[in-house]
Design a protein around this motif. Structure first.
Motif, PDB file in Angstrom:
ATOM      1  N   MET A 264       0.832  -1.202   0.000  1.00  0.00           N
ATOM      2  CA  MET A 264       0.000   0.000   0.000  1.00  0.00           C
ATOM      3  C   MET A 264       0.873   1.262   0.000  1.00  0.00           C
ATOM      4  SD  MET A 264      -3.088  -1.114  -0.255  1.00  0.00           S
ATOM      5  CE  MET A 264      -2.297  -2.356  -1.290  1.00  0.00           C
ATOM      6  N   ARG A 265       1.972   1.234   0.764  1.00  0.00           N
ATOM      7  CA  ARG A 265       2.894   2.381   0.773  1.00  0.00           C
ATOM      8  C   ARG A 265       3.551   2.535  -0.589  1.00  0.00           C
ATOM      9  NH1 ARG A 265       4.087   0.192   5.941  1.00  0.00           N
ATOM     10  NH2 ARG A 265       5.946  -0.804   5.079  1.00  0.00           N
ATOM     11  N   LEU A 266       4.007   1.438  -1.183  1.00  0.00           N
ATOM     12  CA  LEU A 266       4.670   1.483  -2.484  1.00  0.00           C
ATOM     13  C   LEU A 266       3.725   2.025  -3.555  1.00  0.00           C
ATOM     14  CD1 LEU A 266       7.170   0.773  -4.218  1.00  0.00           C
ATOM     15  CD2 LEU A 266       6.138  -1.477  -4.564  1.00  0.00           C
ATOM     16  N   GLN A 267       2.468   1.602  -3.506  1.00  0.00           N
ATOM     17  CA  GLN A 267       1.478   2.058  -4.489  1.00  0.00           C
ATOM     18  C   GLN A 267       0.939   3.454  -4.159  1.00  0.00           C
ATOM     19  OE1 GLN A 267      -1.605  -0.890  -5.369  1.00  0.00           O
ATOM     20  NE2 GLN A 267      -0.229  -2.473  -4.606  1.00  0.00           N
ATOM     21  N   ASN A 268       1.303   3.975  -2.980  1.00  0.00           N
ATOM     22  CA  ASN A 268       0.840   5.302  -2.548  1.00  0.00           C
ATOM     23  C   ASN A 268      -0.684   5.386  -2.571  1.00  0.00           C
ATOM     24  OD1 ASN A 268       1.230   7.923  -1.569  1.00  0.00           O
ATOM     25  ND2 ASN A 268       1.061   8.776  -3.631  1.00  0.00           N
ATOM     26  N   LYS A 269      -1.337   4.362  -2.023  1.00  0.00           N
ATOM     27  CA  LYS A 269      -2.800   4.280  -2.047  1.00  0.00           C
ATOM     28  C   LYS A 269      -3.434   5.355  -1.156  1.00  0.00           C
ATOM     29  CE  LYS A 269      -4.999   1.016  -3.521  1.00  0.00           C
ATOM     30  NZ  LYS A 269      -5.602   0.549  -4.752  1.00  0.00           N
ATOM     31  N   SER A 270      -4.653   5.679  -1.477  1.00  0.00           N
ATOM     32  CA  SER A 270      -5.494   6.563  -0.676  1.00  0.00           C
ATOM     33  C   SER A 270      -6.726   5.787  -0.255  1.00  0.00           C
ATOM     34  CB  SER A 270      -5.917   7.787  -1.492  1.00  0.00           C
ATOM     35  OG  SER A 270      -4.825   8.603  -1.814  1.00  0.00           O
TER      36      SER A 270
END
Length: 161
Positions: free
Chosen positions: A125-131
């Motif tokens: 989730m951090r790598l994909q920079n999810k919201s």
């Protein structure tokens, strides 16, 4: 084949949440700068506080629109096309990383249960920079089903008799 009669059942908040929890197919309606509607098909869940939760990315139209104009609507549909559905109106809150991380765990749990490796999930989730978009329901329509209005079905049945 018997005719299906349309229904519209008013429900309280607890019944709404019970209806929403097993359903993950949704249409999120936000408002563009022009005032026109913007609709996105999304997967969503319901967190422990009864908010509809939707994972997304910061640059998506739905995310940008919800940040600017947090009044949104979500149409939650059943897996089967002709199944029951409900429109939920509410106030959206958008969380970006790193604030979204714990909420994304709640989102995953609400749809799929436990993840085999939460550290791996959080890293992804951090790598994909999810919201995360969280919608707090403020009102909702009845839980509805499609079909004929009862009076039309009765008239058709009388004609066929």
């Amino acid at each position: 084949m018997p005719r299906t009669i349309a229904t519209a059942t008013d429900v309280e908040k607890a019944e709404l949440e019970e209806f929403l929890r097993p359903r993950h197919k949704m249409l999120l309606l936000t408002t563009r700068d022009s005032g026109a509607p913007q609709i996105s098909p999304v997967s969503g869940g319901v967190d422990d506080q009864g908010r509809i939760v939707i994972a997304t990315y910061p640059g998506r139209a739905k995310t940008t629109n919800a940040k600017k104009r947090p009044q949104v609507s979500v149409c939650v549909i059943s897996d089967e096309w002709n199944g029951p559905w409900v429109q939920v109106d509410g106030t959206a809150e958008v969380l970006d990383m790193p604030d979204a991380e714990d909420g994304l765990v709640d989102y995953f749990r609400s749809i799929s249960g436990e993840h085999p490796d939460w550290d791996e999930y959080r890293a992804a989730m951090r790598l994909q920079n999810k919201s995360l978009i969280r919608v707090t329901p403020t009102s909702w329509g009845p839980i509805a089903t499609g079909g004929f209005p009862a009076d039309v079905a009765a008239a058709l049945d009388a004609k066929d008799a």
